[in-house]
Write a protein that holds these residues in place. Structure first.
Motif, PDB file in Angstrom:
ATOM      1  N   THR A   1       0.872  -1.227   0.166  1.00 51.49           N
ATOM      2  CA  THR A   1      -0.071   0.065   0.143  1.00 51.49           C
ATOM      3  C   THR A   1       0.799   1.485   0.160  1.00 51.49           C
TER       4      THR A   1
ATOM      5  N   HIS B   1       2.185  -2.513   4.600  1.00 53.10           N
ATOM      6  CA  HIS B   1       1.374  -1.392   4.589  1.00 53.10           C
ATOM      7  C   HIS B   1       2.142  -0.126   4.772  1.00 53.10           C
TER       8      HIS B   1
ATOM      9  N   THR C   1      -5.969   1.331   8.780  1.00 53.17           N
ATOM     10  CA  THR C   1      -5.003   0.344   8.979  1.00 53.17           C
ATOM     11  C   THR C   1      -5.300  -1.051   9.469  1.00 53.17           C
TER      12      THR C   1
ATOM     13  N   LEU D   1      -7.751  -3.057   7.115  1.00 50.77           N
ATOM     14  CA  LEU D   1      -6.984  -3.765   6.227  1.00 50.77           C
ATOM     15  C   LEU D   1      -6.428  -5.153   6.769  1.00 50.77           C
TER      16      LEU D   1
END
Length: 323
Positions: A9, A72, A99, A102
């Protein structure tokens, strides 16, 4: 042979874009890059996926199918002219709720490892000269951004305990490298123009991390068994004063450093009177980190020295300016 599937990401950002390109060079990895707006070009082997804003409602199901590792790197970062009435609320929407949303979907999809790019601001804003933050310190964030990153870390470790998905936390200090923006770019512009700066007598100590060094640690943490459920700080392993940094950067740019020896205490006082406390801290305060855990646990040392990292950064700046 198809390599291990990795989702990165923040793929349009400074770190994310470079990490995606680095991973794409290896046949060991199959890279997915979810983006809201395609601002950078990726190798043809990278699967670029459209994604909505990062928040508690984002649906990651299709992007996570078959993925083994998530890195991430997406976040709401510092906003210079913050307009939100309550900045912490806005940081939490992305950095905490987004966060953890996800991460929950990643665990449900069978992701084995979740690498979270956090921030040294979880530890705090400053250290005394000669004293360093370590990964085992009790967190002491001061600003909303650091608080949101800490809350995300805590949520991820709770999720790791309940799901078995391994979590790795990496807290970088200031990252620099080819394509760097913000204050680091401003410094290069000042130095390249030969502008005299009143920063010739600053005796602080700062840790920095070259982009290549940060990527090196991230890549190692993708597979290393001892990285699971650990927190790491990362830097170049070489601390430097603001004055020495400017001298090294000027040398890398092929320019003289015109630094006036104005006492740091005087400049710090003026900056704080002008309401520039955060800038004052970055220029005149110390922030050092201890990365010995990385060597002891993972066998990792920074592959790029501070001088090498500055040369690469300066070279890219000069080439992009002349192109």
């Amino acid at each position: 042979m198809v390599g291990r599937s990795i989702l990165v990401t923040g793929a349009s950002g400074f770190l994310g874009a470079s990490l995606v390109r680095h991973l794409a060079l290896s046949e060991a990895f199959s890279v997915r890059a979810p983006v809201r707006h395609l601002r950078v070009c990726f190798p043809a082997s990278v699967a670029v996926l459209p994604i909505a804003d990062l928040d508690a409602s984002t649906n990651w199901q299709s992007a996570l199918s078959g993925v083994e590792v998530v890195v991430h790197a997406s976040a709401r970062v510092h906003v210079m002219n913050e307009s939100a009435q309550d900045p912490l609320v806005e940081f939490r929407k992305v950095n905490v709720e987004g966060t953890l949303n996800l991460a929950r979907q990643a665990a449900a999809a069978g992701v084995k490892r979740f690498i979270f790019i956090s921030s040294i601001k979880v530890n705090g804003e400053a250290t005394l000269p000669g004293k360093s933050f370590s990964a085992e310190d009790v967190p002491a964030p001061v600003e909303a951004y650091g608080v949101s990153k800490l809350e995300a870390e805590q949520g991820l470790y709770e999720l790791a305990e309940s799901t078995g998905m391994a979590v790795v936390i990496i807290r970088p200090v200031l990252v620099y490298g080819p394509g760097v923006k913000a204050n680091f770019l401003s410094m290069m512009r000042w130095l390249s123009r030969g502008i005299p700066l009143p920063l010739g007598a600053i005796h602080n100590r700062r840790s920095l991390v070259a982009l290549d060094n940060l990527i090196s640690l991230i890549v190692l943490c993708i597979d290393h068994p001892r990285a699971a459920n650990q927190t790491f700080l990362v830097s170049d392993g070489e601390d430097v004063s603001t004055t020495d940094l400017l001298r090294k950067l000027a040398c890398a740019l092929g320019k003289p450093a015109r630094l006036l020896p104005v006492p740091g205490w005087l400049l710090q006082g003026i900056a704080e009177l002008l309401g520039r406390r955060s800038l004052s801290q970055r220029l005149f305060g110390s922030l050092q980190v201890d990365i010995s855990k990385n060597q002891a646990l993972l066998g990792w040392k920074p592959p790029v020295s501070l001088d090498q990292g500055l040369r690469l950064t300066a070279q890219h700046f000069l080439e992009s300016r002349n192109s």
